[in-house]
Design an enzyme around this catalytic site. Structure first.
Site, PDB file in Angstrom:
ATOM      1  N   ASP A  13       0.829  -1.176  -0.061  1.00 30.03           N
ATOM      2  CA  ASP A  13      -0.061  -0.045   0.119  1.00 30.03           C
ATOM      3  C   ASP A  13       0.820   1.289   0.057  1.00 30.03           C
ATOM      4  OD1 ASP A  13      -2.276  -1.683   0.320  1.00 30.03           O
ATOM      5  OD2 ASP A  13      -1.853  -1.750   2.357  1.00 30.03           O
ATOM      6  N   LYS A  16       2.462   2.136  -5.085  1.00 23.37           N
ATOM      7  CA  LYS A  16       3.233   1.672  -6.338  1.00 23.37           C
ATOM      8  C   LYS A  16       2.438   1.762  -7.470  1.00 23.37           C
ATOM      9  CE  LYS A  16       2.962  -2.345  -4.533  1.00 23.37           C
ATOM     10  NZ  LYS A  16       2.674  -2.060  -2.913  1.00 23.37           N
ATOM     11  N   GLY A  40      -4.498  -3.994  -4.318  1.00 25.91           N
ATOM     12  CA  GLY A  40      -5.337  -2.938  -4.969  1.00 25.91           C
ATOM     13  C   GLY A  40      -4.714  -1.723  -5.206  1.00 25.91           C
ATOM     14  N   HIS A  41      -5.028  -1.172  -6.276  1.00 28.46           N
ATOM     15  CA  HIS A  41      -4.308   0.030  -6.791  1.00 28.46           C
ATOM     16  C   HIS A  41      -5.293   1.176  -7.017  1.00 28.46           C
ATOM     17  CE1 HIS A  41      -0.522  -2.195  -8.319  1.00 28.46           C
ATOM     18  NE2 HIS A  41      -0.431  -1.945  -7.211  1.00 28.46           N
ATOM     19  N   GLN A 223       2.102  -5.894  -3.199  1.00 26.24           N
ATOM     20  CA  GLN A 223       2.266  -6.020  -1.679  1.00 26.24           C
ATOM     21  C   GLN A 223       3.846  -5.316  -1.572  1.00 26.24           C
ATOM     22  OE1 GLN A 223       1.249  -9.251  -3.368  1.00 26.24           O
ATOM     23  NE2 GLN A 223      -0.722  -8.410  -3.003  1.00 26.24           N
TER      24      GLN A 223
HETATM   25  P1  IMP Z   1      -3.004 -12.686   1.457  1.00 29.68           P
HETATM   26  O1  IMP Z   1      -2.100 -12.102   0.234  1.00 29.68           O
HETATM   27  O2  IMP Z   1      -4.383 -12.384   1.115  1.00 29.68           O
HETATM   28  O3  IMP Z   1      -2.545 -14.238   1.545  1.00 29.68           O
HETATM   29  O4  IMP Z   1      -2.706 -11.913   2.778  1.00 29.68           O
HETATM   30  C1  IMP Z   1      -1.633 -12.287   3.616  1.00 29.68           C
HETATM   31  C2  IMP Z   1      -1.118 -10.986   4.024  1.00 29.68           C
HETATM   32  O5  IMP Z   1      -0.664 -10.112   3.182  1.00 29.68           O
HETATM   33  C3  IMP Z   1      -2.134 -10.287   5.134  1.00 29.68           C
HETATM   34  O6  IMP Z   1      -1.610  -9.620   6.327  1.00 29.68           O
HETATM   35  C4  IMP Z   1      -2.631  -9.408   3.986  1.00 29.68           C
HETATM   36  O7  IMP Z   1      -3.411  -8.191   4.892  1.00 29.68           O
HETATM   37  C5  IMP Z   1      -1.537  -8.861   3.315  1.00 29.68           C
HETATM   38  N1  IMP Z   1      -1.743  -8.280   2.223  1.00 29.68           N
HETATM   39  C6  IMP Z   1      -1.859  -8.877   1.017  1.00 29.68           C
HETATM   40  N2  IMP Z   1      -1.965  -8.108  -0.114  1.00 29.68           N
HETATM   41  C7  IMP Z   1      -1.833  -6.949   0.470  1.00 29.68           C
HETATM   42  C8  IMP Z   1      -1.632  -5.554  -0.053  1.00 29.68           C
HETATM   43  O8  IMP Z   1      -1.730  -5.343  -1.261  1.00 29.68           O
HETATM   44  N3  IMP Z   1      -1.510  -4.715   0.814  1.00 29.68           N
HETATM   45  C9  IMP Z   1      -1.140  -4.702   2.099  1.00 29.68           C
HETATM   46  N4  IMP Z   1      -1.225  -5.986   2.599  1.00 29.68           N
HETATM   47  C10 IMP Z   1      -1.467  -6.818   1.666  1.00 29.68           C
END
Ligand code: IMP
Length: 435
Positions: A13, A16, A40-41, A223
């Site tokens: 977040d 990017k 999410g962008h 991420q």
């Molecule tokens: P998953 O990717 O849905 O398996 O989540 C694993 C961890 O990554 C969790 O703590 C999510 O909140 C975090 N996470 C996954 N995608 C994002 C993102 O785009 N931004 C921030 N945190 C993320």
């Protein structure tokens, strides 16, 4: 023109999407190399706000290739919804390409993600529950369904059967759900395949062609470094590698094709989901950052945890990714906060000092931040467009960050708008042509 990798240098977040969008103007290709619709962008263009979960930011430019690389996990339902959203707004998706080798998120992955979190109870990771982890797990188990499988219904059915069979026990609570019926699922996914077929391609070859013609290719990470499955705060991480090295694997290029690696970091820190966060502010100041920065997840709407910038973690991110440039976003959010803190080392409960990011999770979980405090500023930054127009305190803060991390700052975000950006000497050769 080179290959430029954009990675999150914190916990995701960081902005990017906005940086990719700015660089995309000069690029021929923008390719995402990992993650899925857990990302999410948000991109603001004039009065319009665009939110993408899967489609790379480059789609807003006609005539460019916007690519979903082999390292991404694709939920075809979500992708088709995004395509439909673009169509409704009159934006062509002709430039979208999807790797035939990318893996698919299937209905059972979503259910298994939820069930996995429920089973962990208090120890849950706080995933986005989009099926990301189970889809990557199937990929590693050689039970994944790939985008190319959508194009052959017979193979698709066989593969879905083989993938579901070992999960029968875990899926028992949903045994009667029509979405898990082999026939229904195969038919539905084959239909998705028909709709996506014009976009399916050998994307590694497309990227190679562009690089061979000396065109700019942007590798867009999702991420952030600290959510990396190998280098992040395991197990509180995502299931892929958001670090720069993964751009090669997830897009299908060699390390020599990468010329620049930009790490994106907010002027403070945020984290969604569980896991260690040494510079977290669990007080009014954290709340103030959350409100001022609009720190609520793009994907899940969850409030993000907020804290001071963490220079121990950023230095680590600089090393792991081989950063050549640092982008600091949301500097404007710190306006009015005085003094401003920055974590320069961690302190263990017994007073031990850690200048480097500790490899042992027990240390990290109990570490607190040793802060350097600096004077803040009161001026509104939203109209500033060059580094020397910044208040002295803001310049000192940025210089301090850059010195400690050991990477030059290439641009600075001062608001959500596309033009609310300051290009430094080190970054301006990549600035959009009108800037
Ligand atoms: P998953 O990717 O849905 O398996 O989540 C694993 C961890 O990554 C969790 O703590 C999510 O909140 C975090 N996470 C996954 N995608 C994002 C993102 O785009 N931004 C921030 N945190 C993320």
């Amino acid at each position: 023109m080179p290959g430029v990798v954009i990675v999150g240098a914190q916990w995701g977040d960081e902005g990017k999407g906005k940086v990719t969008d700015l660089l995309a103007e000069r690029a021929d290709v923008v390719i995402r190399f990992q993650g899925g619709n857990n990302a999410g962008h948000t991109i603001v263009r004039g009065d319009e706000v665009f939110k993408f979960h899967l489609i790379p930011s480059g789609i807003l430019y006609p005539g460019k290739l916007s690519v979903i690389g082999n390292g991404v996990v694709v939920d075809p339902r979500v992708l088709l919804e995004e395509l439909e959203g673009l169509r409704r707004r009159g934006i062509s998706a002709r430039g979208l390409r999807i790797s035939a080798n990318a893996h698919l998120i299937m209905p059972y992955h979503l259910l298994l993600d939820q069930a996995g979190e429920a089973r962990l109870g208090k120890l849950q990771i706080g995933t986005t529950r989009r099926g990301i982890g189970p889809a990557y797990a199937d990929k590693a188990s050689r039970l994944g369904i790939r985008v190319q499988d959508l194009l052959d219904e017979k193979i698709l059915r066989k593969k879905i059967y083989a993938a579901m069979e070992p999960k029968r026990q875990l899926l028992r609570p949903w045994a009667k759900e029509p979405q898990l019926d082999l026939h229904t699922m195969t038919e539905e996914y084959a239909k998705f395949g028909h709709r996506l077929e014009p976009h399916i391609a050998d994307t590694a070859r497309l990227v190679w062609d562009a690089l061979d013609r000396d065109r700019l290719v942007i590798f867009e990470g999702a991420q952030g470094t600290l959510l990396d499955i190998d280098h992040g705060t395991y197990p509180f991480v995502t299931s892929s590698n958001p670090v720069a090295g993964a751009a090669c694997i997830g897009a299908g290029v060699g390390p020599r094709d990468i010329d620049e690696v930009w790490g994106i970091a907010k002027a403070y820190s945020t984290r969604v989901g569980a896991g260690p966060f040494p510079s977290e502010l669990e007080d009014e100041l954290g709340e103030r950052m959350r409100e001022a920065g609009g720190e609520f997840g793009t994907t899940t709407g969850r409030p993000r945890r907020c804290g001071w910038i963490d220079l121990v973690a950023l230095r680590y991110a600089a090393r792991i990714n081989g950063l050549t440039g640092l982008v600091i976003t949301k500097l404007d959010v710190l306006t009015g906060i005085d003094p401003i803190g920055a974590a320069v080392r961690y302190l263990g409960p017994e007073g031990a000092r850690f200048d480097e990011f500790p490899y042992h999770q027990s240390i990290l979980h109990r570490a607190t931040a040793d802060l350097e405090e600096m004077p803040g500023w009161q001026e509104d930054l939203s109209h500033v467009r060059s580094p020397d127009e910044l208040p002295q305190a803001a310049r000192d803060y940025l210089d301090f960050v850059s010195d400690v991390v050991g990477v030059p700052i290439v641009c600075i975000g001062v608001g959500p708008g596309r033009d609310q950006i300051i290009w430094t000497e080190a970054g301006k050769r990549f600035a959009p042509l009108a800037a």
